[in-house]
Write a protein that holds these residues in place. Sequence first.
Motif, PDB file in Angstrom:
ATOM      1  N   LYS A 157       0.859  -1.263  -0.148  1.00 36.23           N
ATOM      2  CA  LYS A 157      -0.021   0.032  -0.056  1.00 36.23           C
ATOM      3  C   LYS A 157       0.962   1.211   0.016  1.00 36.23           C
ATOM      4  N   MET A 158       2.065   1.312   0.851  1.00 36.05           N
ATOM      5  CA  MET A 158       2.988   2.385   0.681  1.00 36.05           C
ATOM      6  C   MET A 158       3.452   2.633  -0.736  1.00 36.05           C
ATOM      7  N   MET A 159       3.834   1.577  -1.455  1.00 34.05           N
ATOM      8  CA  MET A 159       4.416   1.683  -2.835  1.00 34.05           C
ATOM      9  C   MET A 159       3.157   2.168  -3.721  1.00 34.05           C
ATOM     10  N   GLN A 160       1.838   1.855  -3.637  1.00 37.05           N
ATOM     11  CA  GLN A 160       0.774   2.603  -4.043  1.00 37.05           C
ATOM     12  C   GLN A 160       0.604   3.864  -3.940  1.00 37.05           C
ATOM     13  N   ASP A 161       1.014   4.326  -2.597  1.00 38.71           N
ATOM     14  CA  ASP A 161       1.005   5.806  -2.357  1.00 38.71           C
ATOM     15  C   ASP A 161       1.879   6.646  -2.981  1.00 38.71           C
ATOM     16  N   PHE A 162       3.266   6.000  -3.191  1.00 36.27           N
ATOM     17  CA  PHE A 162       4.237   6.683  -3.988  1.00 36.27           C
ATOM     18  C   PHE A 162       4.027   6.648  -5.319  1.00 36.27           C
ATOM     19  N   ILE A 163       3.388   5.511  -5.961  1.00 33.64           N
ATOM     20  CA  ILE A 163       2.934   5.632  -7.402  1.00 33.64           C
ATOM     21  C   ILE A 163       1.963   6.679  -7.705  1.00 33.64           C
ATOM     22  N   ALA A 164       0.888   6.737  -6.816  1.00 29.99           N
ATOM     23  CA  ALA A 164      -0.013   7.763  -6.974  1.00 29.99           C
ATOM     24  C   ALA A 164       0.533   9.090  -6.739  1.00 29.99           C
TER      25      ALA A 164
END
Length: 298
Positions: A157-164
Motif C-alpha cells: 500500500k505504501m508503494m501504491q501511495d508513492f505511485i499515486a
Amino acid sequence: MDRKPASQFDQEVLDLYDDYAHGRLNRRDYMKRLGAFAVGGLTVESLLSSLAPNYAWAEQVKADDPRIKTERVTYNSPDGAGKMQGLLAYPAKGNKFPAVLVIHENRGLNPYIEDVTRRLATEGFLALAPDALTPLGGYPGNDDDGRVMQRKRDREKMMQDFIAGAKWLKTNERSTGKVGVVGFCFGGGMVYQLALQIPDVIDAGVPYYGRQPTLSEIPKLKAPLQIHNASLDKRIMAGAPQLEQALKKNNKPFEAYVYEGANHGFHNDTTPRYDDPSAKLAWKRTIAFFKKQLADQD
C-alpha cells in the motif's frame, strides 16, 4: 551539540546504529550492546545522544527561503491510503518545471527529507515528498516513533501511495510532465520499484543505498538510473555487483557510484553517519543527472 564525524566512532558502533535504525535490533539490545563502548567516562546515554538525529543540522534551505514556494498538499491514492499528504516545493519564479518525487527513509517525512525537497526546488524542480505515515496521523516528530509507525503500514500500500504521488506530479499544472524519483534507504528501494511498476511515468531514478529489486524484473526497466552506495554498507553492497551485471546484460542505462569510507545513510546530515564530501558529490551528480534526463525534449 556539534556533529561528530563518523571517523570518531568505532565502526561497530555505527553498524549497531544501522541495525537499530532498520529494526534488526530493538532498543533494549541496542543500548545493551552500546554499553561495551561506554568506557573512559563515556556513558550509554551520551552515546545514544551523539548517534541520534539532530534535525537542526539538516536545514540547508529554510522553509521561508525566497527562492522557492512550499505548500502542504493532499492527493488521492485509491489503491493505497486513500488520501495522502506531503510537502510540495517549487521555484518562486517560473510556470512549469520538471518534477521529482522524494521518497523518505523508514521513518516518515522528517525534517531532513523536507529539506531535501526544498533543495530540489532551489535547483529548478517541482518536488513532492509524500508522508507514508499520513493514514496514521503523519510523521510524529521523532524518528524512533516514526520507525515504529511505518512498520505498521503495508509495504504494498505504501508503494501504491508513492505511485499515486508520481502520477499526480506528472499531470500537475506546474509540471512539464517529466518525472524523476529519488529515495534514501527504504526510499532507495522504492525508487527501483516505481521504475519497474510505472515505467511509462518515471523518466529517471536515483536510489541512495536502496535494497535491490529482483533481478528477473530488470528487463521491465525503462528509466535510466543513477545509483549511490557506500563502501562500508555491507548489507547493500552485497547485492550491488549482481544488480550492475543484470543492468549491463539487459542494456539498461545506468550510472553506479560507491563512496569509499562512507556508511549507509551518508547523505543524511542529521546523524554522525553523514559524510560531507561524499554527500555533496552525490548530490551534485544527482542534480546534474535529473537536469539531463528530465529536460523537455518536445
